[in-house]
Motif scaffolding. Structure first.
Motif, PDB file in Angstrom:
ATOM      1  N   GLN A 182       0.831  -1.206   0.000  1.00 23.06           N
ATOM      2  CA  GLN A 182       0.000   0.000   0.000  1.00 23.06           C
ATOM      3  C   GLN A 182       0.867   1.258   0.000  1.00 23.06           C
ATOM      4  OE1 GLN A 182      -2.561  -0.717   3.477  1.00 23.06           O
ATOM      5  NE2 GLN A 182      -4.293  -0.509   2.080  1.00 23.06           N
ATOM      6  N   GLN A 183       1.895   1.281   0.826  1.00 18.67           N
ATOM      7  CA  GLN A 183       2.751   2.466   0.914  1.00 18.67           C
ATOM      8  C   GLN A 183       3.491   2.704  -0.400  1.00 18.67           C
ATOM      9  OE1 GLN A 183       2.875   4.818   3.344  1.00 18.67           O
ATOM     10  NE2 GLN A 183       4.073   5.905   1.816  1.00 18.67           N
ATOM     11  N   TYR A 237       2.550   1.766  -3.456  1.00 14.42           N
ATOM     12  CA  TYR A 237       1.588   2.229  -4.458  1.00 14.42           C
ATOM     13  C   TYR A 237       1.206   3.689  -4.189  1.00 14.42           C
ATOM     14  CZ  TYR A 237       0.596  -2.089  -7.066  1.00 14.42           C
ATOM     15  OH  TYR A 237       0.659  -3.183  -7.898  1.00 14.42           O
ATOM     16  N   LYS A 238       1.033   4.057  -2.921  1.00 20.07           N
ATOM     17  CA  LYS A 238       0.682   5.437  -2.571  1.00 20.07           C
ATOM     18  C   LYS A 238       1.817   6.388  -2.938  1.00 20.07           C
ATOM     19  CE  LYS A 238      -0.553   8.549   1.225  1.00 20.07           C
ATOM     20  NZ  LYS A 238       0.069   9.635   0.530  1.00 20.07           N
ATOM     21  N   SER A 239       3.042   6.005  -2.641  1.00 20.83           N
ATOM     22  CA  SER A 239       4.194   6.847  -2.969  1.00 20.83           C
ATOM     23  C   SER A 239       4.333   7.002  -4.484  1.00 20.83           C
ATOM     24  CB  SER A 239       5.475   6.269  -2.381  1.00 20.83           C
ATOM     25  OG  SER A 239       5.420   6.294  -0.973  1.00 20.83           O
ATOM     26  N   PHE A 265       1.859   6.810  -6.621  1.00 18.44           N
ATOM     27  CA  PHE A 265       0.752   7.691  -6.996  1.00 18.44           C
ATOM     28  C   PHE A 265       1.142   9.150  -6.769  1.00 18.44           C
ATOM     29  CE2 PHE A 265      -2.842  10.311  -5.729  1.00 18.44           C
ATOM     30  CZ  PHE A 265      -3.680  10.183  -6.828  1.00 18.44           C
ATOM     31  N   ASP A 266       1.703   9.453  -5.615  1.00 14.29           N
ATOM     32  CA  ASP A 266       2.097  10.830  -5.312  1.00 14.29           C
ATOM     33  C   ASP A 266       3.119  11.349  -6.319  1.00 14.29           C
ATOM     34  OD1 ASP A 266       0.383  10.817  -3.126  1.00 14.29           O
ATOM     35  OD2 ASP A 266       1.995  10.452  -1.662  1.00 14.29           O
ATOM     36  N   HIS A 326      -5.311   9.631 -11.486  1.00 14.92           N
ATOM     37  CA  HIS A 326      -6.335   9.096 -10.576  1.00 14.92           C
ATOM     38  C   HIS A 326      -7.136   7.987 -11.259  1.00 14.92           C
ATOM     39  CE1 HIS A 326      -9.026   9.124  -7.156  1.00 14.92           C
ATOM     40  NE2 HIS A 326     -10.042   9.125  -8.002  1.00 14.92           N
ATOM     41  N   ASP A 365      -4.997   4.901 -11.447  1.00 11.68           N
ATOM     42  CA  ASP A 365      -4.863   4.330 -10.107  1.00 11.68           C
ATOM     43  C   ASP A 365      -6.123   3.551  -9.717  1.00 11.68           C
ATOM     44  OD1 ASP A 365      -3.499   4.191  -7.420  1.00 11.68           O
ATOM     45  OD2 ASP A 365      -5.296   5.294  -6.846  1.00 11.68           O
TER      46      ASP A 365
END
Length: 128
Positions: free
Chosen positions: A32-33, A35-37, A39-40, A52, A55
């Motif tokens: 999760q982290q 993928y979030k990083s 995305f950012d 978005h 994602d």
């Protein structure tokens, strides 16, 4: 191989076989982290509406695998990524979508390698 035998081997103790067997149970937080990083990072460089949509409609159903020293991100095939993004109301040229998807996959690979302490991860100077 049993117990923690592989914890001292290779890239900072990362065990590809254990990752494959337990990625959604033991490594979910790191996934999760990463993928979030990713995305950012992508959201800072590309159109946020497109990022978005990718994602939420494509990468939400992707599957990470580790092989040959890299993470491979398999995308869902049906419907295609283009159809998924279009269904989200985002119109994008096919070549632009391919470029964004390729860069996004690279960013996820880099972030996953950073999360698991495998050389060549995020911040290694290969970005931008």
């Amino acid at each position: 191989m049993s117990g923690n035998e592989s914890d001292d081997e290779g890239d900072g103790g990362f065990d590809p076989e254990r990752f494959e067997a337990e990625k959604y149970r033991e490594y979910f937080t790191q996934l999760q982290q990463a993928y979030k990083s990713a995305f950012d990072r992508m959201n800072d460089r590309y159109d946020s509406t497109l990022v978005h949509a990718v994602d939420q409609t494509v990468l939400a159903e992707s599957e990470p695998f580790y092989e040959d020293g890299r993470f491979r991100i398999d995308l869902p095939e049906d419907p295609s990524p283009a159809e998924r993004v279009e269904a989200a109301g985002v119109v994008v040229d096919g070549s632009r979508l391919s470029e964004v998807l390729e860069r996004y996959r690279e960013a996820i690979d880099e972030e996953l390698r950073a999360q698991f302490g495998i050389g060549g991860g995020a911040g290694d100077g290969n970005g931008e």
